[in-house]
Design a protein around this motif. Structure first.
Motif, short mmCIF file in Angstrom:
data_model
loop_
_atom_site.label_atom_id
_atom_site.label_comp_id
_atom_site.label_asym_id
_atom_site.label_seq_id
_atom_site.Cartn_x
_atom_site.Cartn_y
_atom_site.Cartn_z
N UNK A 76 31.49 46.80 -5.54
CA UNK A 76 30.91 46.92 -6.87
C UNK A 76 31.23 45.69 -7.69
N UNK A 77 30.67 45.65 -8.87
CA UNK A 77 30.96 44.55 -9.79
C UNK A 77 32.43 44.54 -10.17
N UNK A 78 33.07 45.69 -10.03
CA UNK A 78 34.50 45.73 -10.36
C UNK A 78 35.28 44.84 -9.42
N UNK A 79 34.92 44.85 -8.13
CA UNK A 79 35.60 43.98 -7.18
C UNK A 79 35.25 42.53 -7.43
N UNK A 80 33.99 42.28 -7.76
CA UNK A 80 33.57 40.91 -8.08
C UNK A 80 34.32 40.43 -9.31
N UNK A 81 34.43 41.28 -10.30
CA UNK A 81 35.15 40.91 -11.52
C UNK A 81 36.62 40.65 -11.20
N UNK A 82 37.20 41.51 -10.37
CA UNK A 82 38.61 41.32 -10.01
C UNK A 82 38.79 40.02 -9.25
N UNK A 83 37.83 39.70 -8.37
CA UNK A 83 37.91 38.44 -7.63
C UNK A 83 37.82 37.25 -8.57
N UNK A 84 36.90 37.33 -9.54
CA UNK A 84 36.74 36.20 -10.46
C UNK A 84 37.95 36.07 -11.38
N UNK A 85 38.54 37.19 -11.78
CA UNK A 85 39.74 37.14 -12.61
C UNK A 85 40.89 36.56 -11.79
N UNK A 86 41.01 36.99 -10.54
CA UNK A 86 42.07 36.46 -9.67
C UNK A 86 41.90 34.96 -9.48
N UNK A 87 40.67 34.53 -9.28
CA UNK A 87 40.39 33.10 -9.12
C UNK A 87 40.74 32.33 -10.39
N UNK A 88 40.38 32.90 -11.54
CA UNK A 88 40.69 32.24 -12.82
C UNK A 88 42.19 32.16 -13.04
N UNK A 89 42.91 33.22 -12.69
CA UNK A 89 44.37 33.21 -12.84
C UNK A 89 44.98 32.16 -11.91
N UNK A 105 44.31 28.75 -13.41
CA UNK A 105 45.16 28.54 -14.58
C UNK A 105 46.60 28.26 -14.16
N UNK A 106 47.07 28.99 -13.15
CA UNK A 106 48.42 28.78 -12.65
C UNK A 106 48.58 27.38 -12.07
N UNK A 107 47.58 26.95 -11.31
CA UNK A 107 47.62 25.60 -10.74
C UNK A 107 47.61 24.55 -11.84
N UNK A 108 46.78 24.75 -12.85
CA UNK A 108 46.71 23.80 -13.97
C UNK A 108 48.05 23.74 -14.71
N UNK A 109 48.69 24.90 -14.88
CA UNK A 109 50.00 24.93 -15.55
C UNK A 109 51.05 24.21 -14.72
N UNK A 110 51.01 24.39 -13.41
CA UNK A 110 51.97 23.69 -12.54
C UNK A 110 51.78 22.18 -12.62
N UNK A 111 50.52 21.75 -12.58
CA UNK A 111 50.24 20.32 -12.68
C UNK A 111 50.69 19.77 -14.04
N UNK A 112 50.45 20.53 -15.07
CA UNK A 112 50.87 20.11 -16.42
C UNK A 112 52.39 20.01 -16.49
N UNK A 113 53.07 20.98 -15.88
CA UNK A 113 54.53 20.96 -15.84
C UNK A 113 55.06 19.72 -15.12
N UNK A 114 54.41 19.37 -14.01
CA UNK A 114 54.82 18.17 -13.28
C UNK A 114 54.62 16.92 -14.12
N UNK A 115 53.47 16.84 -14.81
CA UNK A 115 53.21 15.67 -15.67
C UNK A 115 54.22 15.60 -16.82
N UNK A 116 54.53 16.75 -17.40
CA UNK A 116 55.53 16.78 -18.47
C UNK A 116 56.90 16.33 -17.97
N UNK A 117 57.25 16.75 -16.75
CA UNK A 117 58.52 16.34 -16.16
C UNK A 117 58.58 14.82 -15.97
N UNK A 118 57.49 14.25 -15.45
CA UNK A 118 57.45 12.79 -15.28
C UNK A 118 57.52 12.09 -16.64
N UNK A 119 56.85 12.63 -17.63
CA UNK A 119 56.88 12.03 -18.96
C UNK A 119 58.28 12.09 -19.55
#
Length: 130
Positions: free
Chosen positions: A73-86, A89-103
């Motif tokens: 159902x769309x519920x599974x599709x929505x869950x997949x898209x939310x999981x993908x978005x999370x 976002x997690x990857x972007x936060x990790x990358x930002x954390x690494x850049x902040x550490x280098x800075x």
């Protein structure tokens, strides 16, 4: 109340129409969704909610397309898209954390260099003052 819902009638499973009926213990309501697609979405969410929260008396879904009440159902599709978005976002936060550490490291290095320069300048000033 959801536990008073006895029947969901899609009216015609072979035709895309926005009309449907809901039968409650003491009431019968005729509904019209904005579109047939919204009706399908509503049915999927309602069916999922009933399966999850109504243990004893689940309402009967009649004249509904079986694919709406199945697993994909769309519920599974929505869950997949939310999981993908999370995950993104997690990857972007990790990358930002690494850049902040280098800075922070570069800032600390610059601060040490500036302090050494200031000390050297002070020593030179004291030496040439005499």
């Amino acid at each position: 109340m959801l536990d008073q819902l006895r029947q969901v009638n899609g009216i015609d499973p072979n035709r895309d129409s926005p009309e449907f009926d809901l039968l409650f213990e003491n009431a019968f309501d005729q509904w019209v969704a904005s579109t047939a697609s919204e009706k399908c979405t509503f049915f999927q969410i309602l069916h999922h909610t009933c399966q999850r929260y109504l243990a004893d008396r689940k309402p009967e879904f009649i004249n509904c397309q079986s694919k709406l009440l199945g697993g994909n159902s769309i519920l599974h599709s929505a869950a997949d898209s939310v999981s993908s978005a999370v995950q993104k976002a997690s990857q972007a936060l990790n990358e930002r954390g690494e850049r902040l550490g280098r800075t922070e490291e570069k800032t600390a290095d610059m601060m040490n260099s500036a302090q050494q320069f200031a000390e050297t300048a002070h020593k030179l000033a004291m030496k040439h003052k005499c």
